[in-house]
Scaffold this motif. Structure first.
Motif, PDB file in Angstrom:
ATOM      1  N   HIS A  15    -113.821 -30.926 -57.604  1.00 44.86           N
ATOM      2  CA  HIS A  15    -114.984 -31.522 -58.527  1.00 44.86           C
ATOM      3  C   HIS A  15    -114.070 -31.718 -59.876  1.00 44.86           C
ATOM      4  O   HIS A  15    -114.120 -32.885 -60.714  1.00 44.86           O
ATOM      5  CB  HIS A  15    -116.046 -30.823 -58.912  1.00 44.86           C
ATOM      6  N   ASP A  16    -113.549 -30.721 -60.317  1.00 49.08           N
ATOM      7  CA  ASP A  16    -112.769 -30.832 -61.625  1.00 49.08           C
ATOM      8  C   ASP A  16    -111.445 -31.318 -61.432  1.00 49.08           C
ATOM      9  O   ASP A  16    -110.698 -31.465 -62.495  1.00 49.08           O
ATOM     10  CB  ASP A  16    -112.743 -29.300 -62.302  1.00 49.08           C
ATOM     11  N   TYR A  17    -110.426 -31.017 -60.275  1.00 48.71           N
ATOM     12  CA  TYR A  17    -109.297 -31.173 -60.236  1.00 48.71           C
ATOM     13  C   TYR A  17    -108.937 -31.442 -58.732  1.00 48.71           C
ATOM     14  O   TYR A  17    -109.624 -31.167 -58.114  1.00 48.71           O
ATOM     15  CB  TYR A  17    -108.504 -29.947 -60.874  1.00 48.71           C
ATOM     16  N   GLY A 131    -111.632 -12.058 -65.284  1.00 50.03           N
ATOM     17  CA  GLY A 131    -111.478 -12.570 -66.403  1.00 50.03           C
ATOM     18  C   GLY A 131    -112.875 -13.189 -67.056  1.00 50.03           C
ATOM     19  O   GLY A 131    -112.818 -13.675 -68.329  1.00 50.03           O
ATOM     20  N   THR A 132    -113.600 -13.614 -66.171  1.00 44.90           N
ATOM     21  CA  THR A 132    -114.886 -14.429 -66.606  1.00 44.90           C
ATOM     22  C   THR A 132    -115.935 -13.366 -66.651  1.00 44.90           C
ATOM     23  O   THR A 132    -116.533 -12.620 -65.845  1.00 44.90           O
ATOM     24  CB  THR A 132    -115.320 -15.382 -65.624  1.00 44.90           C
ATOM     25  N   PRO A 133    -116.593 -13.343 -68.061  1.00 40.48           N
ATOM     26  CA  PRO A 133    -117.605 -12.334 -68.281  1.00 40.48           C
ATOM     27  C   PRO A 133    -118.668 -13.035 -67.537  1.00 40.48           C
ATOM     28  O   PRO A 133    -118.838 -14.212 -67.728  1.00 40.48           O
ATOM     29  CB  PRO A 133    -117.919 -12.323 -69.804  1.00 40.48           C
ATOM     30  N   TRP A 183    -101.233 -16.795 -66.653  1.00 45.27           N
ATOM     31  CA  TRP A 183    -101.937 -17.036 -68.158  1.00 45.27           C
ATOM     32  C   TRP A 183    -101.550 -15.801 -68.762  1.00 45.27           C
ATOM     33  O   TRP A 183    -102.104 -15.624 -70.063  1.00 45.27           O
ATOM     34  CB  TRP A 183    -103.448 -16.909 -67.768  1.00 45.27           C
ATOM     35  N   PRO A 208    -103.289 -26.572 -59.852  1.00 47.41           N
ATOM     36  CA  PRO A 208    -103.149 -27.382 -60.851  1.00 47.41           C
ATOM     37  C   PRO A 208    -103.931 -26.933 -62.127  1.00 47.41           C
ATOM     38  O   PRO A 208    -103.867 -27.783 -63.073  1.00 47.41           O
ATOM     39  CB  PRO A 208    -103.522 -28.718 -60.315  1.00 47.41           C
ATOM     40  N   LEU A 209    -104.489 -25.902 -62.071  1.00 46.46           N
ATOM     41  CA  LEU A 209    -105.312 -25.237 -63.490  1.00 46.46           C
ATOM     42  C   LEU A 209    -104.085 -25.009 -64.261  1.00 46.46           C
ATOM     43  O   LEU A 209    -104.271 -25.129 -65.580  1.00 46.46           O
ATOM     44  CB  LEU A 209    -106.095 -24.197 -63.021  1.00 46.46           C
ATOM     45  N   SER A 211     -99.496 -24.736 -65.026  1.00 47.46           N
ATOM     46  CA  SER A 211     -98.561 -25.364 -64.797  1.00 47.46           C
ATOM     47  C   SER A 211     -97.456 -24.455 -64.107  1.00 47.46           C
ATOM     48  O   SER A 211     -96.994 -23.514 -65.000  1.00 47.46           O
ATOM     49  CB  SER A 211     -98.276 -25.918 -66.092  1.00 47.46           C
TER      50      SER A 211
ATOM     51  N   ASP B 154    -112.799 -20.515 -69.510  1.00 49.64           N
ATOM     52  CA  ASP B 154    -114.376 -20.806 -68.859  1.00 49.64           C
ATOM     53  C   ASP B 154    -115.189 -21.807 -69.274  1.00 49.64           C
ATOM     54  O   ASP B 154    -116.254 -22.434 -68.607  1.00 49.64           O
ATOM     55  CB  ASP B 154    -114.978 -19.247 -68.865  1.00 49.64           C
ATOM     56  N   PRO B 177    -107.388 -24.504 -69.615  1.00 45.50           N
ATOM     57  CA  PRO B 177    -106.218 -24.734 -68.343  1.00 45.50           C
ATOM     58  C   PRO B 177    -105.786 -26.043 -68.591  1.00 45.50           C
ATOM     59  O   PRO B 177    -106.269 -26.943 -69.205  1.00 45.50           O
ATOM     60  CB  PRO B 177    -107.399 -24.378 -67.213  1.00 45.50           C
ATOM     61  N   HIS B 179    -105.315 -28.683 -66.599  1.00 46.19           N
ATOM     62  CA  HIS B 179    -106.336 -29.569 -66.100  1.00 46.19           C
ATOM     63  C   HIS B 179    -107.439 -29.935 -67.035  1.00 46.19           C
ATOM     64  O   HIS B 179    -107.908 -31.026 -67.424  1.00 46.19           O
ATOM     65  CB  HIS B 179    -106.623 -29.456 -64.571  1.00 46.19           C
TER      66      HIS B 179
END
Lengths: 245, 248
Positions: A15-17, A131-133, A183, A208-209, A211, B154, B177, B179
């Protein structure tokens, strides 16, 4: 140094990438990456699990010397999730990917226990986004790791920006936690290798999120021993995959 | 072309800080306090002014104030009129501020009066989501509002939606990110992106890391130049404050 292995990428049309296996191979060749772990893309992690698993399995079959497929299934599917993971592992998947916020569950919820039991039975590693609250914290991964000491759990993105200071203390709670360094800046990686050990840090790009170019620059800038660098860049993930060179 | 890092924190000595910028190829930097976000910021604003006075062309101070301390508005006024600060940095998560209550009304009005920009930490619940900060941008439409992290990992989409809705919102794409950064570039005018790194927070690699992200996109040279410095330079040129004495 052994093969360079990127321990976490995504292929498929999401959906996003999106990224095809051929596109990833071009990037890998451009940046000197020998092999990569490939996971399904966003919507296939969330709901279209079988489609995503078939996509990564086909890519790994076509390029067995370059790709390791990781399968996923949304734990909310219950018995159907287990069946899908069993199928994918039987067809060549080498590990399991879980993404609590995308799949809508608390990282350490008992909902996910059957998946961990399967990982223990099949002796495959589990890569977990963190990493996501409030659903994907390092301490939640530690809670799960303490309940399943026989499963190797990879802490995706080391808690990312919000919880990066909690990744190392959480990893020290359970020896079966490995730290994915995507990251993360070089200084924290250096600290992780010293505090948790060079055998428990793992390189990935999250492409691809992320690099490959940027991640490789970060990893090169870290202060590691030669042995530590070889472990980071491939040795550790290959050991978890039972694929020691 | 000027490379202007629109997100750094005062650390070490000015000499070492400038050497870090030199090593990374960064010409100028907006500099914020760090400790001043957690406690009474006034002494840290004084230190920041002194720090940036070491090279007033390259080091551009942005003060911090804490709306929970009495006198936040007079402190902002002091920083702009007496210390030559060119903008404000706020951290609603660290400072426990809701952007939807009235605690920032006076500060917003003062920013409008002086015509200076504000940089917000963004991307983290519970108080720093892009759309929460967008509410400040809506209430103070003449103030340039920089989302200091472009929504982080996020909430980068939320950051783009916020910037699409309010023209005074700018994005610093650090920790988007890749992308997400590309997706944002496809939807927003190039003028809305402002390079920044978070340098000063321990690691000497912040600037090379964030520069590599921008350069790995292989944009047209004129577009890359706008992101890396041109847009921030234009924002500073348009903004006010009592800065003549501090221009080199």
């Amino acid at each position: 140094m052994g093969p360079i292995v990127d321990a976490h990428c995504h292929v498929g049309i999401g959906h996003d990438y999106h990224q095809t296996p051929d596109e990833l191979l071009l990037e890998m060749d451009a940046w000197g990456i020998d092999r990569a772990v490939i996971c399904p893309v966003d919507r296939c992690i969330a709901v279209d699990n079988r489609e995503g698993n078939d996509y990564v399995l086909a890519a790994a079959r076509e390029h067995p010397d370059r790709f390791y497929a990781f399968a996923t299934a949304n734990p909310w599917y219950g018995a159907r999730a287990l069946q899908e993971l069993q199928r994918a592992l039987a067809e060549g998947a080498r590990g399991i990917k879980l993404h609590p916020p995308l799949q809508g569950f608390l990282l350490c919820d008992e909902l996910v226990y059957p998946v961990l039991e399967l990982a223990a039975d099949m002796a495959v590693p589990v890569f977990v986004h963190t990493g996501t609250p409030a659903f994907a914290l390092p301490v939640q991964l530690a809670e799960l790791a303490l309940r399943f000491p026989q499963v190797s759990l990879i802490m995706g993105h080391m808690g990312s920006t919000d919880f990066k200071s909690e990744a190392i203390p959480a990893a020290l709670l359970a020896p079966n936690i490995y730290l994915d360094t995507s990251w993360i800046l070089p200084l924290l990686l250096t600290q992780a290798a010293q505090a948790v050990g060079e055998d428990r840090v793992i390189f990935s790009s999250d492409a691809p999120l992320g690099s490959l170019e940027v991640e490789l620059g970060c990893r090169r800038a870290a202060n590691l021993t030669e042995r530590g660098r070889a472990r980071l860049m491939g040795g550790n993930i290959l050991r978890l995959l039972g694929d020691v060179p | 072309m000027t490379v202007l890092d629109a997100h750094t924190h005062m650390s070490g000595s000015p000499h070492d800080f400038l050497a870090m910028m030199d090593a990374s190829g960064v010409d100028r930097a907006l500099v914020f306090t760090l400790d001043g976000l957690y406690v009474d910021p006034a002494p840290y604003n004084d230190r920041l002014a002194e720090f940036c006075a070491a090279d007033p062309v390259r080091l551009i101070p942005f003060c911090s104030v804490h709306p929970r301390y009495p006198g936040a508005v007079p402190e902002l006024r002091r920083c702009v009129t007496q210390l030559g600060m060119r903008g404000l940095k706020l951290h609603p998560w660290a400072q426990c501020l809701s952007l939807l209550d009235s605690s920032l009304d006076g500060i917003g009005q003062e920013l409008e009066r002086f015509n200076v920009p504000v940089v917000f930490h963004d991307g983290t619940p519970p108080n720093s989501s892009p759309l929460q900060i967008a509410e400040f941008a809506r209430r103070h439409a003449r103030v340039p509002v920089i989302l200091g992290h472009g929504g982080l990992h996020d909430l980068w989409k939320e950051a783009v939606y916020a910037a699409e809705r309010y023209p005074n919102i700018y994005l610093t794409p650090s920790s988007m990110p890749m992308h997400g950064f590309r997706w944002a570039l496809a939807r927003l005018p190039i003028e809305r992106f402002v390079f920044g790194s978070d340098a000063g927070l321990g690691d000497l690699y912040w600037q090379p890391f964030q520069l590599a992200k921008v350069r790995s996109l292989h944009l047209r040279p004129d577009e890359e130049a706008l992101i890396l410095g041109g847009n921030a330079e234009r924002m500073l040129a348009r903004s006010g404050g009592c800065t003549a004495a501090f221009r080199g």
